[in-house]
Motif scaffolding. Structure first.
Motif, PDB file in Angstrom:
ATOM      1  N   PRO A   1       0.771  -1.098  -0.144  1.00 41.46           N
ATOM      2  CA  PRO A   1       0.006   0.040   0.026  1.00 41.46           C
ATOM      3  C   PRO A   1       0.858   1.225  -0.069  1.00 41.46           C
ATOM      4  CG  PRO A   1       0.011  -1.042   2.227  1.00 41.46           C
ATOM      5  CD  PRO A   1       0.683  -2.014   1.272  1.00 41.46           C
ATOM      6  N   ALA A   2       0.511   2.154  -0.645  1.00 41.79           N
ATOM      7  CA  ALA A   2       0.884   3.776  -0.426  1.00 41.79           C
ATOM      8  C   ALA A   2       0.877   4.011   1.119  1.00 41.79           C
ATOM      9  CB  ALA A   2       0.341   4.456  -1.479  1.00 41.79           C
ATOM     10  N   GLY A   3       2.120   5.111   1.064  1.00 39.47           N
ATOM     11  CA  GLY A   3       2.257   5.578   2.548  1.00 39.47           C
ATOM     12  C   GLY A   3       1.253   6.500   2.790  1.00 39.47           C
ATOM     13  N   LYS A   4       1.002   6.629   4.399  1.00 37.68           N
ATOM     14  CA  LYS A   4      -0.114   7.614   4.616  1.00 37.68           C
ATOM     15  C   LYS A   4       0.412   9.041   4.454  1.00 37.68           C
ATOM     16  CE  LYS A   4      -1.770   4.196   8.077  1.00 37.68           C
ATOM     17  NZ  LYS A   4      -2.103   4.119   9.524  1.00 37.68           N
ATOM     18  N   ALA A   5       1.716   9.409   4.579  1.00 36.11           N
ATOM     19  CA  ALA A   5       2.094  10.858   4.605  1.00 36.11           C
ATOM     20  C   ALA A   5       3.055  11.001   3.293  1.00 36.11           C
ATOM     21  CB  ALA A   5       2.787  11.139   5.625  1.00 36.11           C
ATOM     22  N   GLU A   6       2.229  11.049   2.320  1.00 41.62           N
ATOM     23  CA  GLU A   6       2.961  11.133   0.772  1.00 41.62           C
ATOM     24  C   GLU A   6       3.317  12.397   0.474  1.00 41.62           C
ATOM     25  OE1 GLU A   6       0.334   9.256  -1.978  1.00 41.62           O
ATOM     26  OE2 GLU A   6       0.850   7.370  -1.533  1.00 41.62           O
ATOM     27  N   THR A   7       4.641  12.429  -0.109  1.00 39.96           N
ATOM     28  CA  THR A   7       5.083  13.739  -0.894  1.00 39.96           C
ATOM     29  C   THR A   7       5.266  13.537  -2.125  1.00 39.96           C
ATOM     30  OG1 THR A   7       7.388  13.341  -0.315  1.00 39.96           O
ATOM     31  CG2 THR A   7       6.196  14.472   1.492  1.00 39.96           C
ATOM     32  N   ASP A   8       5.804  14.444  -2.911  1.00 43.39           N
ATOM     33  CA  ASP A   8       5.954  14.334  -4.337  1.00 43.39           C
ATOM     34  C   ASP A   8       7.074  13.437  -4.597  1.00 43.39           C
ATOM     35  OD1 ASP A   8       3.959  16.175  -5.189  1.00 43.39           O
ATOM     36  OD2 ASP A   8       4.945  17.920  -5.662  1.00 43.39           O
ATOM     37  N   GLY A   9       8.154  13.323  -3.694  1.00 43.50           N
ATOM     38  CA  GLY A   9       8.835  12.187  -4.026  1.00 43.50           C
ATOM     39  C   GLY A   9       8.937  11.037  -3.365  1.00 43.50           C
ATOM     40  N   SER A  10       7.396  10.716  -2.912  1.00 41.91           N
ATOM     41  CA  SER A  10       7.226   9.482  -2.430  1.00 41.91           C
ATOM     42  C   SER A  10       7.129   8.532  -3.380  1.00 41.91           C
ATOM     43  CB  SER A  10       5.841   9.260  -1.536  1.00 41.91           C
ATOM     44  OG  SER A  10       6.024  10.146  -0.464  1.00 41.91           O
ATOM     45  N   PRO A  11       7.682   7.136  -3.529  1.00 37.18           N
ATOM     46  CA  PRO A  11       7.666   6.286  -4.564  1.00 37.18           C
ATOM     47  C   PRO A  11       6.341   5.454  -4.559  1.00 37.18           C
ATOM     48  CG  PRO A  11       8.928   5.484  -2.590  1.00 37.18           C
ATOM     49  CD  PRO A  11       8.777   6.895  -2.159  1.00 37.18           C
ATOM     50  N   ARG A  12       5.983   5.189  -5.666  1.00 37.22           N
ATOM     51  CA  ARG A  12       4.814   4.528  -5.849  1.00 37.22           C
ATOM     52  C   ARG A  12       4.949   2.949  -5.209  1.00 37.22           C
ATOM     53  NH1 ARG A  12       0.786   6.426  -5.316  1.00 37.22           N
ATOM     54  NH2 ARG A  12      -0.272   5.188  -6.694  1.00 37.22           N
ATOM     55  N   PRO A  13       3.740   2.646  -4.900  1.00 36.81           N
ATOM     56  CA  PRO A  13       3.844   1.085  -4.234  1.00 36.81           C
ATOM     57  C   PRO A  13       4.355   0.046  -5.237  1.00 36.81           C
ATOM     58  CG  PRO A  13       1.625   1.909  -4.240  1.00 36.81           C
ATOM     59  CD  PRO A  13       2.066   3.010  -4.638  1.00 36.81           C
ATOM     60  N   TYR A  14       4.047   0.443  -6.483  1.00 36.98           N
ATOM     61  CA  TYR A  14       4.269  -0.685  -7.542  1.00 36.98           C
ATOM     62  C   TYR A  14       4.766   0.015  -8.820  1.00 36.98           C
ATOM     63  CZ  TYR A  14       1.043  -3.943  -4.902  1.00 36.98           C
ATOM     64  OH  TYR A  14       0.518  -4.524  -3.891  1.00 36.98           O
ATOM     65  N   VAL A  15       5.758  -0.567  -9.453  1.00 34.18           N
ATOM     66  CA  VAL A  15       6.107  -0.065 -10.900  1.00 34.18           C
ATOM     67  C   VAL A  15       5.882  -1.109 -12.000  1.00 34.18           C
ATOM     68  CG1 VAL A  15       8.057   0.719 -12.359  1.00 34.18           C
ATOM     69  CG2 VAL A  15       7.881   1.523  -9.799  1.00 34.18           C
ATOM     70  N   VAL A  16       5.194  -0.887 -12.808  1.00 32.62           N
ATOM     71  CA  VAL A  16       4.745  -1.788 -13.771  1.00 32.62           C
ATOM     72  C   VAL A  16       5.745  -1.441 -15.249  1.00 32.62           C
ATOM     73  CG1 VAL A  16       2.912  -2.737 -15.302  1.00 32.62           C
ATOM     74  CG2 VAL A  16       2.590  -2.022 -12.927  1.00 32.62           C
TER      75      VAL A  16
END
Length: 278
Positions: free
Chosen positions: A201-216
């Motif tokens: 799951p994605a993090g709760k406190a996301e910023t623009d630099g936060s990585p996505r939970p999956y890369v396809v």
């Protein structure tokens, strides 16, 4: 991207609201009304599975060679399992009584990783819409993807639930990399891909630099990387402002923004998608 599908019926008011939201995405801006309203459970899921939130394809400039295993092995469901789970899938998308509805496919992964989010898949059809539903080890419906030739795909690969989505015909290989894990090879089957990945799951406190939970990532027959999904939250936000027109040039969507919709000719056309018969 986690798409949760309810395992039971919804209240009429909830169904109506979700149908209206889905129709607002799918229908042409000409004002033509739909002949039949479709339900994709959860309001957010409608935008995710049918018009996708991945936007423009991102291509790695210097992608590393992914060390992955062979596509996961699967086994068919029994006739009874296929009918039972397929009916639950069709009901979740409000297709159980639709025109030409049918359960087309059903299988489970053989010896998947212990932390695999989805173990079993079924695919159904109705009213020109192909849908799949994923079930976890406890038999709970937890994921899903939908696609239709009428709209096509936004990108070469279009993610739905964790480890699943749709792909265009020229894509011959798809990998899914959960955050903090190695890439997982996906099974390509009749226009949909399936990878037994863990839940990330994605993090709760996301910023623009936060990585996505999956890369396809998607590759063509020559091994060239033709699609990479957004890697950061900033990439995802930028992609959500992208617009596409359907193959007829009539239906288009500007995903994740309330700006006035541009003319279809100003948007990149969707890519053709066809689910082949089993």
């Amino acid at each position: 991207m986690n798409i949760l599908l309810p395992d039971g019926d919804l209240r009429p008011s909830t169904r109506d609201r979700q149908r209206d939201e889905l129709i607002s995405i799918l229908e042409s801006q000409s004002g033509t009304s739909s002949r039949r309203r479709l339900l994709v459970p959860l309001a957010a899921a409608a935008a995710i599975v049918l018009v996708a939130a991945l936007g423009f394809a991102l291509k790695d400039r210097n992608p590393r060679v992914e060390q992955v295993a062979l596509a996961p092995a699967v086994e068919p469901l029994s006739a009874g399992e296929k009918v039972h789970l397929g009916q639950r899938c069709l009901v979740s998308y409000n297709l159980a009584t639709s025109t030409g509805h049918a359960v087309l496919d059903g299988f489970r992964f053989v010896n998947p990783p212990s932390d695999a989010y989805v173990r079993t898949w079924v695919v159904g059809y109705g009213d020109g819409l192909w849908v799949n539903c994923g079930f976890n080890q406890a038999g709970v419906m937890v994921s899903g993807t939908a696609a239709t030739p009428r709209l096509g795909l936004f990108n070469e690969v279009q993610a739905g639930g964790p480890g699943s989505g749709a792909y265009i015909k020229s894509v011959t290989r798809v990998t899914v990399t959960p955050l903090g894990s190695e890439p997982v090879e996906a099974l390509l089957r009749n226009g949909f891909y399936y990878a037994p990945v863990r839940s990330a799951p994605a993090g709760k406190a996301e910023t623009d630099g936060s990585p996505r939970p999956y890369v396809v990532r998607g590759y063509d027959a020559t091994g060239n990387l033709v699609y990479t999904s957004p890697k950061t939250e900033a990439d995802r936000k930028a992609d959500r402002a992208a617009c596409r027109s359907d193959p007829t040039g009539r239906t288009y969507a500007l995903v994740g923004t309330e700006l006035p919709l541009p003319a279809p000719k100003a948007c990149r056309p969707n890519l053709p998608w066809t689910r082949l018969p089993n």
